[in-house]
Write an enzyme that holds these catalytic residues in place. Structure first.
Site, PDB file in Angstrom:
ATOM      1  N   HIS A   1       0.840  -1.199   0.000  1.00 28.17           N
ATOM      2  CA  HIS A   1       0.000   0.000   0.000  1.00 28.17           C
ATOM      3  C   HIS A   1       0.869   1.241   0.000  1.00 28.17           C
ATOM      4  CE1 HIS A   1       0.550   0.731   4.413  1.00 28.17           C
ATOM      5  NE2 HIS A   1       0.534  -0.588   4.504  1.00 28.17           N
TER       6      HIS A   1
ATOM      7  N   ASP B   1      -0.543   4.304   0.901  1.00 30.06           N
ATOM      8  CA  ASP B   1      -1.070   5.251   1.892  1.00 30.06           C
ATOM      9  C   ASP B   1      -0.386   5.035   3.234  1.00 30.06           C
ATOM     10  OD1 ASP B   1      -2.431   2.743   2.014  1.00 30.06           O
ATOM     11  OD2 ASP B   1      -4.012   3.630   3.244  1.00 30.06           O
TER      12      ASP B   1
ATOM     13  N   GLU C   1      -5.257   0.951   2.539  1.00 29.57           N
ATOM     14  CA  GLU C   1      -5.011  -0.106   3.520  1.00 29.57           C
ATOM     15  C   GLU C   1      -5.105   0.431   4.932  1.00 29.57           C
ATOM     16  OE1 GLU C   1      -2.968  -2.986   6.130  1.00 29.57           O
ATOM     17  OE2 GLU C   1      -2.522  -0.877   5.834  1.00 29.57           O
ATOM     18  N   GLU C   2      -4.615   1.644   5.141  1.00 30.02           N
ATOM     19  CA  GLU C   2      -4.598   2.235   6.481  1.00 30.02           C
ATOM     20  C   GLU C   2      -5.932   2.873   6.853  1.00 30.02           C
ATOM     21  OE1 GLU C   2      -2.405   1.520   8.390  1.00 30.02           O
ATOM     22  OE2 GLU C   2      -0.389   1.548   7.533  1.00 30.02           O
TER      23      GLU C   2
ATOM     24  N   GLU D   1       4.276  -6.148   4.426  1.00 25.81           N
ATOM     25  CA  GLU D   1       4.041  -5.540   5.732  1.00 25.81           C
ATOM     26  C   GLU D   1       5.249  -5.739   6.651  1.00 25.81           C
ATOM     27  OE1 GLU D   1       1.732  -3.670   6.845  1.00 25.81           O
ATOM     28  OE2 GLU D   1       0.158  -3.866   5.344  1.00 25.81           O
TER      29      GLU D   1
ATOM     30  N   HIS E   1       3.443   3.456  12.830  1.00 19.25           N
ATOM     31  CA  HIS E   1       2.353   4.297  13.333  1.00 19.25           C
ATOM     32  C   HIS E   1       2.804   5.229  14.460  1.00 19.25           C
ATOM     33  CE1 HIS E   1      -1.236   1.772  11.628  1.00 19.25           C
ATOM     34  NE2 HIS E   1      -0.160   1.667  10.869  1.00 19.25           N
TER      35      HIS E   1
END
Length: 383
Positions: free
Chosen positions: A69, A71, A136-137, A165, A355
Site C-alpha cells: 500500500h 497510503d 489499507e490504512e 508488511e 504508526h
C-alpha cells in the site's frame, strides 16, 4: 542513460509524498512509470476515491503477486517529530519518515526486485505482479477488498502472494507471518429512558443495563487458540474500544449508551457464530438494543507449501536467522487475497516504530530487502 534510483533513494522519494490515507499523492503514478519502463503491463483500478495499481509481467500460472500500500497513517503532532515526517532524513543508521517501515520501504524494495527479476529472466515462467492500493490504512473498502472482488469476477488467478508488511521483531527476517486472525466489529446501542438522577424509578439507565452483559463478554475465554492441540493461532479476543453516553450534565440519566467493540478471532470461529453469541448474551439480560456489525475479514492460514518453504530458505540464507512462523498481529490486505485460493505470507522490516512518532527503518536492512524479494520470486517462478 538515466540511472534509476536505488532502494534508499526510491524510498525517500515515496516518503516525500504525503499520502495520508486514502490519498496516494502520485506514488502509484511514479511506480507505474518505472514498471512500465521495465516491460510490465499497467492497469489502474480506481474504486471510489481510492487508487489501485495492478502491474504484471509474463503470462499464465503460477502467478506471484507482491502486495502493498502507498497510503500512510496521519503523522500525529509534527512538532513531536525530530524531523519533518515527510522529509526523509537519515541519522544513526536509520531512515526516518512516515511510511519508512509501513510500508514504503517494502514497496520500493519489491518494485526494484520485480524490475531486477524480469531484467535477468525476461522469459520467466508464469506471471510476476505488483498490486498496490491507497486504502489499507483507512476503511479498506475500495482498495484490495474491491480489487479482489474484481479478480473473482474476471477469473484472475493468484497462486502466491508476498505482502510487504513490516513483520520482523528484533532483526530482519526473524518473523514470517503465515496467517492472520479475522476481525469483526460491532457498534452496540443500548436504549434506556432519560430522566433525572434523583428519580431513577422514572428512568431506565442504559449504562447500568449494559455493564453486566459487557462484563460477561469481556471475561469470557472464547477459546485457547487454534487448533486446540497445537495452536498456530492465538486465542480469540473481545475488546471494547469506545463507550459513549450522557448529555454532559451530572444530574441526567442518559437515554442511550453506545459501545464500540471488536473481535480478533481464529478459524475456530466464523463471524456469524460470534454475532449469535453476543446477541444471546444481550437478550438474556433483557436489553433493548441494536447492533451494527462490520465484518472486516475472515481468518486465514497458509499451511506448509512452496511459498512458506521458499521464504524460509531465503530468510535463513540472507538474514542468518530461522524465522518464527506465526499468525499474530492485527490485519492486513492479505486477508482479501487468501480467499482467492492463494498461498499468502507477510515479510518485511522491523515493525517497532510503525504508526509512531519518528517512524524509521534501518538503512542496512532496507538495502537488503530487494535481493530477498527477488530470490523468493526466483524460487517460485524459475521452474
Amino acid at each position: 542513460m538515466t540511472t534509476r534510483p536505488n532502494v534508499l533513494e526510491f524510498t525517500c522519494d515515496l516518503i516525500s509524498r504525503p499520502s495520508v490515507t486514502p490519498e496516494d499523492e502520485g506514488c502509484q503514478e511514479l511506480i507505474a512509470a518505472r514498471l512500465a519502463n521495465a516491460g510490465f503491463r499497467i492497469e489502474n483500478l480506481p474504486f471510489g476515491p481510492v487508487k489501485n495499481l495492478w502491474a504484471t509481467h509474463g503470462h499464465g500460472s503460477p502467478v506471484l503477486v507482491f502486495l502493498g500500500h502507498t497510503d500512510v497513517v496521519p503523522t500525529g503532532p509534527k512538532e513531536d517529530w525530530n524531523s519533518d515526517p515527510f522529509v526523509p532524513t537519515i541519522r544513526d543508521g536509520h531512515l526516518y519518515g512516515r511510511g519508512a517501515a509501513d510500508m514504503k520501504g517494502s514497496v520500493a524494495a519489491f518494485v526494484i526486485a520485480a524490475e531486477d527479476f524480469v531484467a535477468a529472466h525476461p522469459d520467466h515462467a508464469g506471471t510476476i505482479a505488483v498490486l498496490l492500493t491507497s486504502d489499507e490504512e483507512g476503511d479498506a473498502i475500495d482498495g484490495v477488498r474491491k480489487v479482489a472482488e474484481h479478480f473473482r469476477a474476471t477469473g484472475q488467478r493468484i497462486d502466491y502472494c508476498v505482502t510487504g508488511e513490516p513483520s520482523s521483531i528484533k532483526q530482519l527476517g526473524d518473523l514470517l507471518r503465515v496467517g492472520r486472525r479475522g476481525t469483526l466489529s460491532g457498534t452496540l446501542t443500548v436504549r434506556g429512558i432519560q430522566g433525572h438522577v434523583a428519580y431513577p424509578e422514572r428512568a431506565r439507565n442504559p449504562i447500568h443495563q449494559a455493564m453486566v452483559p459487557l462484563a460477561e463478554l469481556c471475561a469470557r475465554q472464547w477459546d485457547a487458540g487454534y487448533p486446540a492441540d497445537a495452536p498456530e493461532f492465538p486465542a480469540s479476543s473481545f475488546q471494547i474500544s469506545n463507550i459513549h453516553a450522557g448529555t454532559g450534565a451530572n444530574n441526567v440519566i442518559p437515554g442511550a449508551c453506545e459501545v464500540v467493540f471488536n473481535f480478533r478471532y481464529n478459524p475456530g470461529w466464523q463471524a456469524e457464530a460470534l454475532e449469535r453469541e453476543v446477541h444471546a448474551v444481550l437478550d438474556r439480560h433483557g436489553l433493548e438494543y441494536e447492533i451494527r456489525w462490520h465484518r472486516g475479514g475472515e481468518p486465514f492460514l497458509t499451511r506448509e507449501g512452496k511459498l512458506r518453504r521458499a521464504a524460509r530458505e531465503v530468510l535463513i540464507a540472507r538474514c542468518g536467522v530461522v524465522p518464527d512462523e506465526n499468525t499474530g498481529g492485527g490485519t492486513s490486505d492479505a486477508r482479501f487475497i487468501a480467499p482467492l485460493g492463494a498461498e499468502v505470507i507477510e515479510m518485511g522490516p522491523i515493525n517497532a516504530s510503525i504508526h509512531k512518532i519518528d517512524e524509521r527503518v534501518a538503512v542496512d536492512e532496507l538495502l537488503r530487502l530487494p535481493a530477498i524479494y527477488r530470490e523468493v520470486a526466483e524460487k517460485l517462478l524459475l521452474l
